[in-house]
Structure formats: C-alpha cells, structure tokens
Design a protein around this motif. Sequence first.
Motif, mmCIF file in Angstrom:
data_model
loop_
_atom_site.group_PDB
_atom_site.id
_atom_site.type_symbol
_atom_site.label_atom_id
_atom_site.label_comp_id
_atom_site.label_asym_id
_atom_site.label_seq_id
_atom_site.Cartn_x
_atom_site.Cartn_y
_atom_site.Cartn_z
ATOM 1 N N SER A 115 -12.949 7.828 1.613
ATOM 2 C CA SER A 115 -11.802 8.328 2.393
ATOM 3 C C SER A 115 -10.500 8.423 1.611
ATOM 4 C CB SER A 115 -11.593 7.446 3.630
ATOM 5 O OG SER A 115 -11.503 6.072 3.266
ATOM 6 N N GLY A 116 -10.533 8.183 0.299
ATOM 7 C CA GLY A 116 -9.342 8.377 -0.515
ATOM 8 C C GLY A 116 -8.584 7.096 -0.800
ATOM 9 N N PRO A 117 -7.793 7.087 -1.880
ATOM 10 C CA PRO A 117 -7.098 5.862 -2.293
ATOM 11 C C PRO A 117 -6.035 5.389 -1.317
ATOM 12 C CG PRO A 117 -6.489 7.726 -3.699
ATOM 13 C CD PRO A 117 -7.641 8.171 -2.870
ATOM 14 N N LEU A 118 -5.265 6.306 -0.715
ATOM 15 C CA LEU A 118 -4.221 5.852 0.200
ATOM 16 C C LEU A 118 -4.831 5.223 1.445
ATOM 17 C CD1 LEU A 118 -1.252 5.580 0.917
ATOM 18 C CD2 LEU A 118 -1.370 7.835 1.977
ATOM 19 N N GLU A 119 -5.868 5.850 2.007
ATOM 20 C CA GLU A 119 -6.497 5.260 3.186
ATOM 21 C C GLU A 119 -7.123 3.914 2.847
ATOM 22 O OE1 GLU A 119 -10.024 6.500 6.261
ATOM 23 O OE2 GLU A 119 -8.262 7.797 6.085
ATOM 24 N N ALA A 120 -7.714 3.804 1.659
ATOM 25 C CA ALA A 120 -8.309 2.538 1.249
ATOM 26 C C ALA A 120 -7.266 1.433 1.148
ATOM 27 C CB ALA A 120 -9.022 2.707 -0.094
ATOM 28 N N ALA A 121 -6.006 1.822 0.869
ATOM 29 C CA ALA A 121 -4.949 0.827 0.683
ATOM 30 C C ALA A 121 -4.091 0.602 1.916
ATOM 31 C CB ALA A 121 -4.041 1.258 -0.474
ATOM 32 N N ALA A 122 -4.127 1.522 2.890
ATOM 33 C CA ALA A 122 -3.157 1.445 3.990
ATOM 34 C C ALA A 122 -3.781 1.397 5.377
ATOM 35 C CB ALA A 122 -2.206 2.655 3.913
ATOM 36 N N SER A 123 -5.106 1.431 5.499
ATOM 37 C CA SER A 123 -5.735 1.388 6.819
ATOM 38 C C SER A 123 -5.698 -0.031 7.380
ATOM 39 C CB SER A 123 -7.184 1.855 6.709
ATOM 40 O OG SER A 123 -7.926 0.962 5.895
ATOM 41 N N ALA A 124 -6.175 -0.188 8.599
ATOM 42 C CA ALA A 124 -6.171 -1.502 9.247
ATOM 43 C C ALA A 124 -6.975 -2.512 8.438
ATOM 44 C CB ALA A 124 -6.732 -1.372 10.660
ATOM 45 N N ALA A 125 -8.131 -2.063 7.901
ATOM 46 C CA ALA A 125 -8.935 -2.973 7.092
ATOM 47 C C ALA A 125 -8.180 -3.410 5.844
ATOM 48 C CB ALA A 125 -10.258 -2.301 6.708
ATOM 49 N N ALA A 126 -7.373 -2.511 5.272
ATOM 50 C CA ALA A 126 -6.597 -2.841 4.078
ATOM 51 C C ALA A 126 -5.510 -3.872 4.397
ATOM 52 C CB ALA A 126 -5.974 -1.579 3.490
ATOM 53 N N VAL A 127 -4.948 -3.807 5.584
ATOM 54 C CA VAL A 127 -3.949 -4.799 5.997
ATOM 55 C C VAL A 127 -4.578 -6.188 6.036
ATOM 56 C CG1 VAL A 127 -2.540 -5.576 7.956
ATOM 57 C CG2 VAL A 127 -2.512 -3.165 7.256
ATOM 58 N N LEU B 145 5.175 -10.876 7.136
ATOM 59 C CA LEU B 145 6.273 -9.956 6.856
ATOM 60 C C LEU B 145 6.064 -9.268 5.511
ATOM 61 C CD1 LEU B 145 9.302 -12.123 8.055
ATOM 62 C CD2 LEU B 145 8.466 -10.012 9.119
ATOM 63 N N ASP B 146 5.540 -10.009 4.541
ATOM 64 C CA ASP B 146 5.286 -9.424 3.217
ATOM 65 C C ASP B 146 4.202 -8.346 3.295
ATOM 66 O OD1 ASP B 146 7.170 -11.125 2.150
ATOM 67 O OD2 ASP B 146 5.698 -12.597 1.433
ATOM 68 N N VAL B 147 3.144 -8.614 4.068
ATOM 69 C CA VAL B 147 2.055 -7.639 4.216
ATOM 70 C C VAL B 147 2.565 -6.375 4.911
ATOM 71 C CG1 VAL B 147 -0.162 -7.176 5.332
ATOM 72 C CG2 VAL B 147 0.234 -9.385 4.219
ATOM 73 N N VAL B 148 3.356 -6.547 5.974
ATOM 74 C CA VAL B 148 3.886 -5.399 6.716
ATOM 75 C C VAL B 148 4.833 -4.592 5.843
ATOM 76 C CG1 VAL B 148 5.343 -4.717 8.660
ATOM 77 C CG2 VAL B 148 3.565 -6.447 8.971
ATOM 78 N N ALA B 149 5.653 -5.275 5.034
ATOM 79 C CA ALA B 149 6.569 -4.562 4.137
ATOM 80 C C ALA B 149 5.797 -3.726 3.119
ATOM 81 C CB ALA B 149 7.480 -5.566 3.430
ATOM 82 N N GLU B 150 4.705 -4.270 2.596
ATOM 83 C CA GLU B 150 3.874 -3.526 1.647
ATOM 84 C C GLU B 150 3.252 -2.298 2.320
ATOM 85 O OE1 GLU B 150 -0.226 -4.273 -0.944
ATOM 86 O OE2 GLU B 150 0.909 -5.986 -0.159
ATOM 87 N N GLU B 151 2.790 -2.489 3.545
ATOM 88 C CA GLU B 151 2.220 -1.372 4.296
ATOM 89 C C GLU B 151 3.275 -0.302 4.563
ATOM 90 O OE1 GLU B 151 -0.765 0.618 6.827
ATOM 91 O OE2 GLU B 151 -0.807 -0.774 5.124
ATOM 92 N N ALA B 152 4.476 -0.712 4.923
ATOM 93 C CA ALA B 152 5.548 0.241 5.211
ATOM 94 C C ALA B 152 5.894 1.074 3.989
ATOM 95 C CB ALA B 152 6.784 -0.503 5.719
ATOM 96 N N VAL B 153 5.862 0.461 2.805
ATOM 97 C CA VAL B 153 6.159 1.200 1.568
ATOM 98 C C VAL B 153 5.098 2.259 1.315
ATOM 99 C CG1 VAL B 153 6.279 1.005 -0.945
ATOM 100 C CG2 VAL B 153 7.507 -0.629 0.497
ATOM 101 N N LEU B 154 3.839 1.919 1.516
ATOM 102 C CA LEU B 154 2.767 2.896 1.316
ATOM 103 C C LEU B 154 2.914 4.089 2.260
ATOM 104 C CD1 LEU B 154 -0.353 0.585 0.852
ATOM 105 C CD2 LEU B 154 0.620 2.140 -0.853
ATOM 106 N N VAL B 155 3.207 3.816 3.526
ATOM 107 C CA VAL B 155 3.375 4.903 4.497
ATOM 108 C C VAL B 155 4.613 5.725 4.151
ATOM 109 C CG1 VAL B 155 3.799 5.435 6.932
ATOM 110 C CG2 VAL B 155 2.138 3.674 6.301
ATOM 111 N N ALA B 156 5.685 5.069 3.739
ATOM 112 C CA ALA B 156 6.900 5.787 3.356
ATOM 113 C C ALA B 156 6.639 6.699 2.161
ATOM 114 C CB ALA B 156 8.017 4.795 3.039
ATOM 115 N N LYS B 157 5.821 6.255 1.212
ATOM 116 C CA LYS B 157 5.475 7.109 0.069
ATOM 117 C C LYS B 157 4.735 8.360 0.527
ATOM 118 C CE LYS B 157 5.199 3.605 -3.603
ATOM 119 N NZ LYS B 157 4.283 2.912 -4.555
ATOM 120 N N ALA B 158 3.839 8.195 1.489
ATOM 121 C CA ALA B 158 3.111 9.347 2.013
ATOM 122 C C ALA B 158 4.062 10.327 2.683
ATOM 123 C CB ALA B 158 2.037 8.888 2.996
#
Length: 393
Positions: free
Chosen positions: A266-278, A308-321
């Motif tokens: 499913s691609g690198p971004l999905e692998a890093a930003a999906s619910a399972a990645a969280v 909070l650290d995990v959510v911040a990392e997730e937010a950065v990935l989504v913001a990059k997209a």
Amino acid sequence: MSPGPSGVVAARPQLLRAMNEQTLLDQVRRDGPVSRADLARSSGISKPTVGLALANLERDGLVRVAGVRTGVRGPAAILYEPRPEAGYVLALDGGREYLRGAVADLAGVVRDRGARRVRAKSGHSRASQLVGLADELIFEAGLERSDMTQTVIGSPGVFDPRREALTLAGNLPGWERPGIVAELREAFGDSTMFENDVDIAALAEQAHGHGREVDSLAFVSIGTGIGMGLVLDGRLHRGAHGAAGEIGYLPLAEGDNLDPRDVRRSGPLEAAASAAAVVRAARRGGRRGPLSARSVFAAAGRGEQWALDVVAEEAVLVAKAIASVAVLDPELIVLGGGIGRAPGFALAVSGALRKLSPVLPEVRVSALGDDVIVVGCLATWIEHAWRRVLERG
C-alpha cells in the motif's frame, strides 16, 4: 424535407420529445410543485407540448399530481411534483473494518441504513457479506433487488474497466481478484458502479459538508489506510488513470521502522501513517499491553507525553502529504477517517503544516462522520438514477 440517411427524420421528433421531457423533469425536480403554466413560462416550451410531456412523465411514473393551486385568477391549476418512488439507489461502503450501506429513493430520502463489522478473511467472503448487508437493507425498506435503479459501491482502490477489477486495494486481502467485480455485478446488476471511497467522501463533503462553502478542497482520510480525494473548481479530479489522490504511495517515509510487505502492498506513506503504524510507533516508544490507534489518541488527550509524541509524528506525516499538493492550492483540507477525526488532530496537522508550506489552507474535521462514503454515493448517483429511469421510460 429530405429524409437523408434512413431514420434521421423519424428520429428527430423522438429526440425533441426526449429533450423536452428531460428539461421539464429537471424543472419539476428543482421547482415543484409547479403548474403547466409555470413550466411553459420558465422553459419557453409551448403549453400544448408541456402538457404532452407531463402526461408522458406521469404515465412513466416520474412525476405525480401534488394538488391544485387555488385562490388566484383563472381556473385552478394542477400542480406537479417529482415521484420519489420512481427508482431507488443502493449505496454501499466496502470499508476494511466496517461495511455500511443505505437505500434511498430518488428524492434522497433514506429508506433504511445499516452497518456491519467485517468478518471476511478473503475477497469473496467480503463480497458475500456486502451482498448480505444489501439484502437486509432492501428487505427492511420493503423493496426487492429488482427495485434498485442504481447500485454504487465505494471502496479502497481504483476500478480498472479493462480488467473488470479493482486495483491499488492492497489493504483488502483478495479484493483485487477479477472475480470480485463479476460476483457483485451478478448480485446487483450490470449497471453497478465502483468508486474510490475517498473520492466519494470528497464529493459528499462538497455536497453536504464544509465543501459547500468552497470551490476547491482536498479530503484526506486517515485510518486503516490513507488517501486523498480532490475537488478542483467544483469538480472531482480523478486523474488520467483514476488514481489521483493515492497518496499512500508518496515516498515521504522511509527507514527500518517500515515493514517492506506493507510498503509493497500500500505504499510507504500508508505503511508509516495508518492506524497500524500509530500502534507500531507506540510500541517503539516502549508501550506494552493492548494498544490501538484510538487508545493512543485517548492517551494524548489526557496529556501523556509518550502519546503526544506519537500523535505529533503522525501529524507531521499527514502535513507532508498535504504540502505535497500545495501546488493545486485547495481552499480547504477536510480530515476524515478514525485518525483524521480524532480530537485535536486537525489542530496538530495545521501546526505542522505551518512549518512546511507557505500556503496554508484551512484544515477542518469532516462534518459527515462514519457515513461519509454512503452519503457521497447517494449524493453522486441519485442524479444518474433519474437519468436512467427517464431513459427506461
């Protein structure tokens, strides 16, 4: 008049009649209840022609008498309105964790709706469960499969008409097999349409959500997968291959933390930003015991620093997209999916986006909740269903 090619002259009155009926049906739907005089005045079509067209539409079950207008000069005027029971739309959402659906008449009134947790382990069992849900909805609405004018299925992936199969749906095991589409067409008919779920969500938001206020928006869904639907200048942008918005494949994440199998599927971004990645990110931070993306975001809401650290990392990935489509300059970003609608996440994404992009569209949470795909299917295909019943008539 010269007859020209065989049938051309004979076809012209039939074509004109069809055009008149289409025009008047559209006006009745928009302005009804309306009288013959109202329709003649607004359409520019003569009263006798309006009367004949209305008689045909009434005979075909597309319009009905709504009453009589009295209290004005002249004879009482018969009023016409669209007949919602002229057809029905079956809308289905083939999500990864839940299947959802609704049956609506052609006025958009939902006759029944429902949802079921996915039990399927294969593409064929998922299709079978989706058909089962549809049959329950149709039965509860007091209808039959044959009453459905249009069936539309929103799911991850892109429909490939050459192969009669779905592609880019790697997070649904077996859903890309060619026999799946054939199985669903056998159940619901050859007119069954397949739409990308996030594209449909974007159209739903345009029709019934925050998108009513803007001409251009990007709907970003983050949950078990990640995807984007783009509405530009009021129209859905599908792309040359129907794959516009497949942001899961953007190379915005890399490293040993990514499972190569997930990247291929499913691609690198999905692998890093999906619910399972969280959840994986929380595990890397040392968390043990039962975990889900929901529990991680709940812990962040309580102020626990690890979350909070995990959510911040997730937010950065989504913001990059989101920043990656800044060249399209949408007015609005709408976040959907379980993660996208999590409390405080939109604010975190806005903050991360501010550091990445000189253009800052407004970021809002979807107004339509879990039913956004079903709502989009209905909003998009009811108009098409009206066209089908008119052609059939």
